[in-house]
Design a protein around this motif. Structure first.
Motif, PDB file in Angstrom:
ATOM      1  N   ILE A 215      40.587  10.499  27.072  1.00 41.53           N
ATOM      2  CA  ILE A 215      39.404  11.348  26.893  1.00 41.53           C
ATOM      3  C   ILE A 215      38.803  11.736  28.233  1.00 41.53           C
ATOM      4  O   ILE A 215      38.541  12.916  28.495  1.00 41.53           O
ATOM      5  N   PRO A 222      38.581  13.923  21.460  1.00 38.51           N
ATOM      6  CA  PRO A 222      38.355  12.620  20.817  1.00 38.51           C
ATOM      7  C   PRO A 222      38.590  12.644  19.312  1.00 38.51           C
ATOM      8  O   PRO A 222      38.946  11.617  18.726  1.00 38.51           O
ATOM      9  N   PRO A 282      36.169   5.959  19.521  1.00 32.69           N
ATOM     10  CA  PRO A 282      36.228   6.185  20.969  1.00 32.69           C
ATOM     11  C   PRO A 282      35.128   5.409  21.672  1.00 32.69           C
ATOM     12  O   PRO A 282      34.097   5.109  21.073  1.00 32.69           O
ATOM     13  N   GLN A 286      31.196   8.346  25.225  1.00 35.12           N
ATOM     14  CA  GLN A 286      32.168   9.410  25.424  1.00 35.12           C
ATOM     15  C   GLN A 286      31.893  10.537  24.441  1.00 35.12           C
ATOM     16  O   GLN A 286      31.284  10.330  23.393  1.00 35.12           O
TER      17      GLN A 286
END
Length: 287
Positions: A215, A222, A282, A286
């Motif tokens: 990512i 994602p 994730p 992020q």
């Protein structure tokens, strides 16, 4: 006085019993014949239902037999095509995704083959050193990154000298439409360090660490990513030998056969009593 006449002896009474026996035998044969005549239309519908169920489980490939719209038009049992040869015309070919119960087209199957060829080219040095292996599964293309080529023992950090291979792999993956599942696997040797209390934590940390890298450093969306840590419970080799344990210490990048929506982990994953794999979102912070 009237003279008694002796009764006449009838020697043909056996015909009555014989006629009854023949009648019963005929009725018995009629019943046997009737019970042996299966309703072929109903049998055809049942065979089709069984076939579809097995296809959704991924046991059989999809048949080109058309399901009747009306029960009155159900096909006879002998005309039901149970398994279709997948090498026929491309517009008739299908592949079953057992995880989602969805059918993927021949174009998507070809897409996985194209992905395999691309990765074969960019990771050819690592494949020759047996640090990377690839295999097609029912779920898709599995790219296995062996621990010996990418991690130090007991560490979840990818070695700096392996970043070139990760970069080349990410360059292929980021431009592809398929979803990706990153799976961490270990051998059965127990681990207990200041950072990892068990193989579960090590395998999950390696998977989520690669997701974070994909990512942040390589701009992989994602929404296409998910992670799972399986510890030592999905071995591909025997844990009784050093070579087998080395096979099991790996990070699998699974290029899924059919696109599917990203499903985040439940808020309390321990409330269901645990599962075979630990699915992770994730990393926090992020996109």
């Amino acid at each position: 006085m009237r003279k008694k006449h002796s009764e006449h002896l009838n020697h043909d009474r056996w015909l009555v019993s014989y006629a009854d026996f023949i009648t019963l035998l005929f009725a018995f044969c009629v019943v046997l014949y009737a019970s042996s005549q299966v309703d072929k239309r109903k049998a055809g519908r049942m065979a089709m239902a069984i076939q579809v169920a097995f296809q959704e489980m991924g046991v059989f490939q999809t048949s080109s037999t058309k399901v009747p719209v009306k029960d009155d038009d159900a096909m006879p049992f002998e005309k039901v095509q149970v398994v279709e040869n997948i090498n026929k015309d491309a517009d008739m070919k299908r592949i079953v995704n057992p995880m989602k119960g969805q059918l993927t087209s021949a174009a998507q199957a070809q897409s996985l083959n194209d992905a395999q060829q691309e990765i074969q080219k960019v990771l050819d040095p690592e494949i020759k050193r047996h640090e990377v292996t690839m295999a097609m599964s029912r779920e898709g293309l599995v790219v296995s990154l062996k621990e010996m080529g990418f991690f130090d023992s007991g560490s979840a950090t990818i070695r700096p000298d392996s970043m070139g291979a990760i970069s080349r792999l990410a360059g292929v993956l980021k431009h592809r439409p398929e979803n990706l599942r990153i799976e961490g696997h270990t051998d059965n040797v127990p681990i207990h360090t200041a950072r990892f209390a068990s193989n579960w934590e090590l395998s999950t940390s390696r998977a989520t660490g690669l997701i974070q890298m994909l990512i942040t450093q390589f701009a992989v969306p994602p929404s296409r990513l998910s992670a799972a840590g399986y510890g030592e419970f999905h071995p591909i080799g025997g844990n009784g030998t050093p070579a087998g344990r080395a096979q099991n210490r790996r990070l699998d990048v699974v290029i899924l056969a059919a696109p599917a929506p990203f499903l985040p982990a439940p808020a309390n994953p321990l409330s269901d009593g645990g599962a075979a794999g630990s699915v992770a979102k994730p990393p926090p912070g992020q996109p």
